[in-house]
Each structure stands twice: as structure tokens, then as C-alpha cells.
Design a protein around this motif. Structure first.
Motif, mmCIF file in Angstrom:
data_model
loop_
_atom_site.group_PDB
_atom_site.id
_atom_site.type_symbol
_atom_site.label_atom_id
_atom_site.label_comp_id
_atom_site.label_asym_id
_atom_site.label_seq_id
_atom_site.Cartn_x
_atom_site.Cartn_y
_atom_site.Cartn_z
ATOM 1 N N ARG A 186 0.835 -1.214 0.000
ATOM 2 C CA ARG A 186 0.000 0.000 0.000
ATOM 3 C C ARG A 186 0.865 1.257 0.000
ATOM 4 O O ARG A 186 0.553 2.248 -0.691
ATOM 5 C CB ARG A 186 -0.909 -0.027 1.242
ATOM 6 C CG ARG A 186 -1.639 1.265 1.547
ATOM 7 C CD ARG A 186 -2.568 1.694 0.429
ATOM 8 N NE ARG A 186 -3.224 2.948 0.761
ATOM 9 C CZ ARG A 186 -2.673 4.145 0.611
ATOM 10 N NH1 ARG A 186 -1.432 4.248 0.113
ATOM 11 N NH2 ARG A 186 -3.351 5.239 0.936
ATOM 12 N N LEU A 187 1.967 1.246 0.745
ATOM 13 C CA LEU A 187 2.832 2.420 0.787
ATOM 14 C C LEU A 187 3.530 2.652 -0.549
ATOM 15 O O LEU A 187 3.759 3.808 -0.952
ATOM 16 C CB LEU A 187 3.876 2.261 1.897
ATOM 17 C CG LEU A 187 3.348 2.269 3.333
ATOM 18 C CD1 LEU A 187 4.491 2.079 4.318
ATOM 19 C CD2 LEU A 187 2.593 3.556 3.640
ATOM 20 N N LEU A 188 3.879 1.578 -1.239
ATOM 21 C CA LEU A 188 4.546 1.728 -2.534
ATOM 22 C C LEU A 188 3.654 2.434 -3.551
ATOM 23 O O LEU A 188 4.154 3.085 -4.479
ATOM 24 C CB LEU A 188 4.979 0.361 -3.069
ATOM 25 C CG LEU A 188 6.173 -0.273 -2.347
ATOM 26 C CD1 LEU A 188 6.428 -1.674 -2.855
ATOM 27 C CD2 LEU A 188 7.419 0.593 -2.510
ATOM 28 N N LEU A 189 2.349 2.309 -3.376
ATOM 29 C CA LEU A 189 1.438 3.041 -4.249
ATOM 30 C C LEU A 189 1.589 4.542 -4.057
ATOM 31 O O LEU A 189 1.262 5.331 -4.948
ATOM 32 C CB LEU A 189 -0.009 2.631 -3.970
ATOM 33 C CG LEU A 189 -0.369 1.178 -4.285
ATOM 34 C CD1 LEU A 189 -1.812 0.902 -3.887
ATOM 35 C CD2 LEU A 189 -0.152 0.877 -5.762
ATOM 36 N N GLY A 190 2.084 4.941 -2.890
ATOM 37 C CA GLY A 190 2.284 6.354 -2.614
ATOM 38 C C GLY A 190 3.440 6.964 -3.385
ATOM 39 O O GLY A 190 3.609 8.188 -3.363
ATOM 40 N N VAL A 191 4.251 6.115 -4.044
ATOM 41 C CA VAL A 191 5.349 6.643 -4.864
ATOM 42 C C VAL A 191 4.809 7.581 -5.921
ATOM 43 O O VAL A 191 5.414 8.613 -6.256
ATOM 44 C CB VAL A 191 6.134 5.476 -5.510
ATOM 45 C CG1 VAL A 191 7.106 6.001 -6.551
ATOM 46 C CG2 VAL A 191 6.883 4.698 -4.443
ATOM 47 N N PHE A 192 3.652 7.228 -6.466
ATOM 48 C CA PHE A 192 3.067 8.056 -7.515
ATOM 49 C C PHE A 192 2.551 9.389 -6.982
ATOM 50 O O PHE A 192 2.225 10.287 -7.746
ATOM 51 C CB PHE A 192 1.933 7.289 -8.196
ATOM 52 C CG PHE A 192 2.370 5.984 -8.800
ATOM 53 C CD1 PHE A 192 3.111 5.950 -9.968
ATOM 54 C CD2 PHE A 192 2.074 4.780 -8.170
ATOM 55 C CE1 PHE A 192 3.534 4.755 -10.516
ATOM 56 C CE2 PHE A 192 2.480 3.574 -8.724
ATOM 57 C CZ PHE A 192 3.221 3.560 -9.893
ATOM 58 N N ARG A 193 2.444 9.504 -5.646
ATOM 59 C CA ARG A 193 2.047 10.765 -5.023
ATOM 60 C C ARG A 193 3.227 11.397 -4.296
ATOM 61 O O ARG A 193 3.055 12.300 -3.488
ATOM 62 C CB ARG A 193 0.901 10.521 -4.028
ATOM 63 C CG ARG A 193 -0.347 9.922 -4.665
ATOM 64 C CD ARG A 193 -1.405 9.661 -3.609
ATOM 65 N NE ARG A 193 -2.590 9.037 -4.181
ATOM 66 C CZ ARG A 193 -3.650 8.655 -3.465
ATOM 67 N NH1 ARG A 193 -3.647 8.828 -2.142
ATOM 68 N NH2 ARG A 193 -4.683 8.096 -4.046
ATOM 69 N N PHE A 194 4.424 10.874 -4.574
ATOM 70 C CA PHE A 194 5.667 11.391 -3.994
ATOM 71 C C PHE A 194 5.668 11.296 -2.466
ATOM 72 O O PHE A 194 6.232 12.141 -1.778
ATOM 73 C CB PHE A 194 5.897 12.841 -4.433
ATOM 74 C CG PHE A 194 5.986 13.008 -5.922
ATOM 75 C CD1 PHE A 194 7.146 12.667 -6.604
ATOM 76 C CD2 PHE A 194 4.899 13.470 -6.644
ATOM 77 C CE1 PHE A 194 7.224 12.800 -7.987
ATOM 78 C CE2 PHE A 194 4.961 13.610 -8.020
ATOM 79 C CZ PHE A 194 6.124 13.275 -8.686
ATOM 80 N N GLN A 195 5.039 10.222 -1.943
ATOM 81 C CA GLN A 195 5.038 9.977 -0.501
ATOM 82 C C GLN A 195 6.183 9.007 -0.176
ATOM 83 O O GLN A 195 5.976 7.826 0.091
ATOM 84 C CB GLN A 195 3.683 9.424 -0.061
ATOM 85 C CG GLN A 195 2.534 10.398 -0.299
ATOM 86 C CD GLN A 195 1.178 9.787 -0.009
ATOM 87 O OE1 GLN A 195 1.034 8.570 0.143
ATOM 88 N NE2 GLN A 195 0.156 10.617 0.068
ATOM 89 N N ILE A 196 7.389 9.538 -0.219
ATOM 90 C CA ILE A 196 8.586 8.710 -0.092
ATOM 91 C C ILE A 196 8.960 8.468 1.360
ATOM 92 O O ILE A 196 9.457 7.396 1.715
ATOM 93 C CB ILE A 196 9.769 9.364 -0.843
ATOM 94 C CG1 ILE A 196 9.376 9.684 -2.288
ATOM 95 C CG2 ILE A 196 10.991 8.454 -0.792
ATOM 96 C CD1 ILE A 196 9.012 8.463 -3.087
ATOM 97 N N MET A 197 8.726 9.440 2.225
ATOM 98 C CA MET A 197 9.175 9.345 3.610
ATOM 99 C C MET A 197 8.563 8.142 4.318
ATOM 100 O O MET A 197 9.250 7.427 5.064
ATOM 101 C CB MET A 197 8.826 10.632 4.370
ATOM 102 C CG MET A 197 9.290 10.623 5.830
ATOM 103 S SD MET A 197 11.086 10.408 5.986
ATOM 104 C CE MET A 197 11.654 11.951 5.273
ATOM 105 N N SER A 198 7.273 7.900 4.121
ATOM 106 C CA SER A 198 6.618 6.774 4.791
ATOM 107 C C SER A 198 7.224 5.446 4.353
ATOM 108 O O SER A 198 7.362 4.525 5.160
ATOM 109 C CB SER A 198 5.117 6.787 4.508
ATOM 110 O OG SER A 198 4.861 6.706 3.116
#
Length: 265
Positions: A186-198
Motif C-alpha cells: 500500500r505504501l509503494l502506491l504512494g510513490v506516484f504521489r511522492f510519498q517517499i518518507m513513509s
């Protein structure tokens, strides 16, 4: 906690129970369970689920905070105390809960905490709640210890113990699978939203879990086997296979760094 005297009043027994740190620990787990249940119910019903999500993590912070305090005592500003905290999985889960508490709700992150809370809460009910609220009279207790009928309290406690003993390993494997595949996926999906820190912070958590938990190592092994089998499929483009092999090698080196450094601590 000593077994409460059946001759004491119910009020006294309950007061003695709730005035302990262990009850605060239990209350934290109950909050986690209630908050998680309300959160998932709200998600299913398409309602705002942020408040129960927050409640669930408040409970997690309370329960893990109590455990850490009872294990390590009052915080100390020295290297030895810090090293003990770093290698304590309860501290890792406390920090993770704190991060999720301040982050935008991600439902799947509640699954491990709710699972742990289920087993801890049931254990407390079996060993503390039932004997305190429904104590067995001395005469009944003495007869039950022999060939007389078993009390409903003893039957209930045994059923709880049997259920937890039977399902513990499966639940821990499930939690490990959720932590390795579900949450990180689920967190890897955040790559597309530039949510790298998590992703970075959670990777640090998984690196410690890989070192400390057999269940998590097994989950990584199962994932690697699945992905290796997929990569051997001739329909997979060679460039994808090379990218996967490079990523796997990098992750293995990253995960083993803690293991290699541990003997020098």
C-alpha cells in the motif's frame, strides 16, 4: 496480580483491578480493538473513519507505552538504555503507532495492532477480568479441584486459552504477511504521489522485524519464492527480470545490514 478474595465486595475488587498499570495496558488494547472495528465499519459504510482510526492508535500508544515503562523503567539519558530501546520490538511498534497516529489514515496499518490486541485482551480477560468480577466461592473452588463439576469460569478460561493457543501461530504469520506485503504494498502506491518518507521509515521498521521475527523472515521468504517463480516465466520481459534481480539484491543487502552489525553492539 494476586487472585482477588471472593469475600471482598465487587466494588473493591474492581477498584483494585483498575488502579494497576496492567489495567491501563488492557484498556489500551480495548481502545485499539474498538477503534479498529469502528474504523473498518465506517470504511464499509463510506463514512468518515478518521476519528476511530485515531482512537485505535491512542490505544496502541497507551498499551505499548505501559509495556515499555514496565520493561525499561524511567527513561535514562545514557547509551545502554538507548541500545536496549532500539532492540526492543515494543519500542519499534510504539514508534510506528506514533507515526501512523500523525499520518493520513491507512486502514491496513491497523490490522497488526488489532490482531495483537485481540490476543492480549483475551489473555487479560481470562487471567484478570473473570477471576475479579466473577470469583469462584471457596467452597465451589475446593470441590472443583476434585471430582466435582467444573465451574463455568474455569470452562470459559480454558476455552479462551485453547483458542488463543490454537490460533496464535497462524495469527502471527498473518500479521507478518500483512506487514511485509499488505502495508508495504500500500505504501509503494504512494510513490506516484511522492510519498517517499513513509516508505523509507517503514522499510527501516521491516529491516528490524526481519532481524527479530521468525514470522517476518518467513513472510519475506514466501514473497521471494513467489516473485522468483514469476520472474522465470518466459513471458516476462528480460528488462523486468533484470530490474527485479537488482532490486532483490539491494533489498537483501539492506535487510542483512542490521544482522551484520548486531554482534558489534
Amino acid at each position: 496480580m494476586p487472585t482477588p478474595s471472593p469475600s471482598s465486595s465487587l466494588q473493591d475488587r474492581i477498584l483494585n483491578l483498575v488502579q494497576t498499570l496492567q489495567f491501563a495496558w488492557f484498556a489500551g488494547h480495548v481502545l485499539t480493538l474498538v477503534g479498529s472495528a469502528l474504523h473498518f465499519l465506517s470504511v464499509v459504510m463510506f463514512r468518515s473513519a478518521s476519528k476511530p482510526y485515531t482512537i485505535a492508535y491512542v490505544g496502541a500508544l497507551i498499551s505499548y507505552g505501559v509495556v515499555i515503562y514496565k520493561t525499561h523503567g524511567t527513561p535514562q539519558l545514557n547509551t545502554h538504555y538507548a541500545q536496549r530501546l532500539v532492540m526492543d520490538e515494543n519500542v519499534q511498534y510504539l514508534l510506528l503507532a506514533l507515526y501512523w497516529f500523525f499520518s493520513k489514515p491507512i486502514s491496513v496499518t491497523l490490522v497488526p495492532f488489532a490482531t495483537f490486541s485481540t490476543f492480549h485482551a483475551l489473555g487479560y480477560v481470562r487471567s484478570n477480568i473473570i477471576p475479579t468480577v466473577f470469583p469462584v466461592p471457596p467452597s465451589t473452588a475446593s470441590s472443583s479441584s476434585g471430582s466435582g463439576p467444573v465451574t463455568w469460569q474455569a470452562k470459559t478460561q480454558q476455552r479462551i486459552k485453547s483458542w488463543t493457543d490454537k490460533n496464535y501461530d497462524a495469527a502471527m504469520r498473518f500479521v507478518a504477511q500483512i506487514e511485509v506485503v499488505g502495508i508495504m504494498g500500500r505504501l509503494l502506491l504512494g510513490v506516484f504521489r511522492f510519498q517517499i518518507m513513509s516508505i523509507f521509515l517503514y522499510a527501516q521498521f521491516l529491516r528490524f522485524r526481519y532481524h527479530l521475527s521468525t514470522y517476518n523472515r518467513q513472510a519475506f521468504t514466501r514473497l521471494r519464492v513467489v516473485l522468483d517463480n514469476v520472474s522465470r516465466d518466459p513471458r516476462v520481459p528480460p528488462v523486468v527480470v533484470r530490474a527485479y534481480m537488482s532490486a532483490k539484491d539491494m533489498i537483501i543487502r539492506y535487510g542483512q545490514a542490521v544482522v551484520q552489525q548486531q554482534p558489534r553492539q
